[in-house]
Scaffold this active site. Structure first.
Site, PDB file in Angstrom:
ATOM      1  N   LYS A  38      26.414   4.363  -3.353  1.00 36.13           N
ATOM      2  CA  LYS A  38      25.214   3.660  -2.572  1.00 36.13           C
ATOM      3  C   LYS A  38      23.838   3.570  -3.789  1.00 36.13           C
ATOM      4  O   LYS A  38      23.749   4.519  -4.601  1.00 36.13           O
ATOM      5  CB  LYS A  38      24.861   4.042  -1.585  1.00 36.13           C
ATOM      6  CG  LYS A  38      24.121   5.195  -1.151  1.00 36.13           C
ATOM      7  CD  LYS A  38      23.757   5.714   0.119  1.00 36.13           C
ATOM      8  CE  LYS A  38      23.023   7.202   0.353  1.00 36.13           C
ATOM      9  NZ  LYS A  38      22.687   7.390   1.596  1.00 36.13           N
ATOM     10  N   ARG A 136      19.202   9.264  13.765  1.00 31.63           N
ATOM     11  CA  ARG A 136      18.869   8.447  12.867  1.00 31.63           C
ATOM     12  C   ARG A 136      19.983   7.032  13.165  1.00 31.63           C
ATOM     13  O   ARG A 136      19.221   5.723  13.558  1.00 31.63           O
ATOM     14  CB  ARG A 136      19.008   8.665  11.373  1.00 31.63           C
ATOM     15  CG  ARG A 136      18.899   7.624  10.309  1.00 31.63           C
ATOM     16  CD  ARG A 136      18.618   8.360   9.013  1.00 31.63           C
ATOM     17  NE  ARG A 136      20.017   8.684   8.449  1.00 31.63           N
ATOM     18  CZ  ARG A 136      20.751   9.190   7.380  1.00 31.63           C
ATOM     19  NH1 ARG A 136      19.376   9.389   6.514  1.00 31.63           N
ATOM     20  NH2 ARG A 136      21.738   9.447   7.061  1.00 31.63           N
ATOM     21  N   TYR A 264      -6.038   3.783 -17.361  1.00 28.37           N
ATOM     22  CA  TYR A 264      -6.642   3.176 -16.363  1.00 28.37           C
ATOM     23  C   TYR A 264      -7.728   4.095 -15.483  1.00 28.37           C
ATOM     24  O   TYR A 264      -7.344   5.353 -15.132  1.00 28.37           O
ATOM     25  CB  TYR A 264      -5.793   2.491 -15.342  1.00 28.37           C
ATOM     26  CG  TYR A 264      -5.405   1.267 -15.835  1.00 28.37           C
ATOM     27  CD1 TYR A 264      -5.857   0.094 -16.383  1.00 28.37           C
ATOM     28  CD2 TYR A 264      -3.846   1.007 -15.906  1.00 28.37           C
ATOM     29  CE1 TYR A 264      -5.293  -0.841 -17.025  1.00 28.37           C
ATOM     30  CE2 TYR A 264      -3.252   0.089 -16.430  1.00 28.37           C
ATOM     31  CZ  TYR A 264      -4.023  -0.962 -16.863  1.00 28.37           C
ATOM     32  OH  TYR A 264      -3.345  -2.255 -17.391  1.00 28.37           O
ATOM     33  N   MET A 313       2.218   0.518 -15.433  1.00 30.12           N
ATOM     34  CA  MET A 313       3.256  -0.152 -15.040  1.00 30.12           C
ATOM     35  C   MET A 313       4.254   0.082 -16.043  1.00 30.12           C
ATOM     36  O   MET A 313       5.274   0.276 -15.856  1.00 30.12           O
ATOM     37  CB  MET A 313       3.054  -1.884 -14.859  1.00 30.12           C
ATOM     38  CG  MET A 313       4.406  -2.520 -14.359  1.00 30.12           C
ATOM     39  SD  MET A 313       3.982  -4.067 -14.016  1.00 30.12           S
ATOM     40  CE  MET A 313       2.856  -4.051 -12.403  1.00 30.12           C
TER      41      MET A 313
END
Length: 368
Positions: A38, A136, A264, A313
């Protein structure tokens, strides 16, 4: 391995084969193995991984969602593929692609039967999930009589597998809990098996279950993280080989004076004259802001270069003041030389989260 010329995730199929053989050696030859592929095979390449494992003799595959199974079929995978968490909307797609659904609630069970009967199917194979304490997904022990009754009323589907999921198999301080799950699964599955006259596969163990609770292997085991090189303990990690190596390069080097800032929000302010390197990889590639502000480091020329300031990013910056390097040099984020587990732990997370976060825009390079 080739030197990186850009950001790339190398996927070493020889290491995958090693891990598969090692985990196989921990179970009986009669016990089947299901490979969990997966999330793009834990952030790598699901078709490349599944193809190598299929050729190596894997018995079964597991994915989380239907579309992941469709991708395997489109890629030529022939072995059974179980969908762990199917939704009713995708039942037709499941059937069209000969996928095996995991049915985990009365709603999902009855809806899948409805679809199968409308299509006039006969003995379509399904697995059911038993909730033994993870809370779950899965049927409770109290629902089993009703589940058996529902199966007996239809010939459209056939129960071929029963499974559950260990919640703390890697934590040896939770042995009592794991043993309670094993016993609950054994009792519940035996009750179900007694109600049918055909062979039903039982599977409970994940990677840590294979290594820590071999007595609970039953008919089949499932392995995910172990195939990709991580065994949830330092001792087992030594026996496995990381399949993925995330590499990038130095784009630019800057000389920063004391009291100047980097990135930043002035996330890093130099306390001394500092040399920094900017790398073409950022949180859009899967290296989140968690890893910034010197929580962890990358490898350049075999030395640790701390990530400084806030991860951007598309870029991050590292301190290379004490490293002899130049623009264009290779940088190792994680892999054989530096474990993804160690990289992740430094920032308070786990290898699973790190490796499955690597963006699909990062080039995959298959090494065989």
């Amino acid at each position: 391995m080739p030197k990186a010329q850009e950001t790339v995730l190398e996927i070493d199929l020889t290491s995958l084969e090693h891990n598969y053989r090692y985990l196989r050696s921990k179970i009986a030859t009669s016990t089947k193995m299901m490979a969990v592929v997966k999330a793009f095979a834990y952030g790598s390449d699901s078709v490349a991984i599944a193809s190598r494992l299929e050729n190596s003799g894997i018995d079964y595959f597991a994915v989380a969602y239907t579309q992941e199974g469709v991708s395997l079929r489109t890629g030529g995978i022939q072995k059974p593929v179980m969908v762990l968490h199917p939704q009713t909307h995708n039942f037709q797609l499941v059937i069209d692609n000969c996928l095996t659904p995991s049915l985990y609630s009365k709603h999902i069970l009855t809806e899948f039967i409805k679809t199968a009967e409308e299509l006039k199917l006969q003995d379509y194979p399904v697995h059911i999930n038993i909730n033994t304490g993870l809370n779950r997904l899965g049927f409770s022990a109290e629902e089993i009589d009703d589940v058996i009754s529902i199966f007996r009323k239809t010939s459209a589907i056939k129960l071929v597998g029963i499974y559950s999921h260990l919640g703390a198999s890697e934590d040896l301080d939770e042995k009592e809990f794991s043993h309670s799950q094993i016993e609950k699964f054994k009792r519940t599955s035996e009750k179900i098996i007694a109600a049918f006259d055909h062979k039903i596969l039982r599977h409970l163990c994940n990677t840590s279950g294979i290594l820590n609770y071999p007595e609970a292997a039953f008919d089949m085991v499932r392995t995910g993280i172990g195939l990709y090189g991580y065994g949830n303990s330092a001792e087992q990690d030594k026996m496995l080989k990381p399949v993925g190596t995330l590499k990038t390069i130095i784009s630019q080097i800057h000389h920063i004076k004391a009291e100047e800032s980097v990135g930043y929000n002035r996330g890093f302010v130099a306390k001394r004259d500092t040399i920094t390197a900017t790398l073409p990889i950022g949180h859009a590639d899967g290296i989140s802001r968690l890893y910034g502000k010197q929580k962890t480091a990358v490898l350049i020329a075999g030395k640790e270069a701390p990530i400084i300031g806030n991860v951007c990013m598309d870029m991050l910056m590292v301190d290379v003041t004490d490293i002899d390097c130049k623009e264009g040099d290779e940088v190792i984020i994680f892999g054989k030389e530096r474990s993804a587990e160690k990289f992740a732990n430094k920032a308070g997370t786990i290898s699973y989260e790190l490796i499955t976060s690597i963006s699909q825009r990062v080039k995959r390079l298959i090494i065989d």
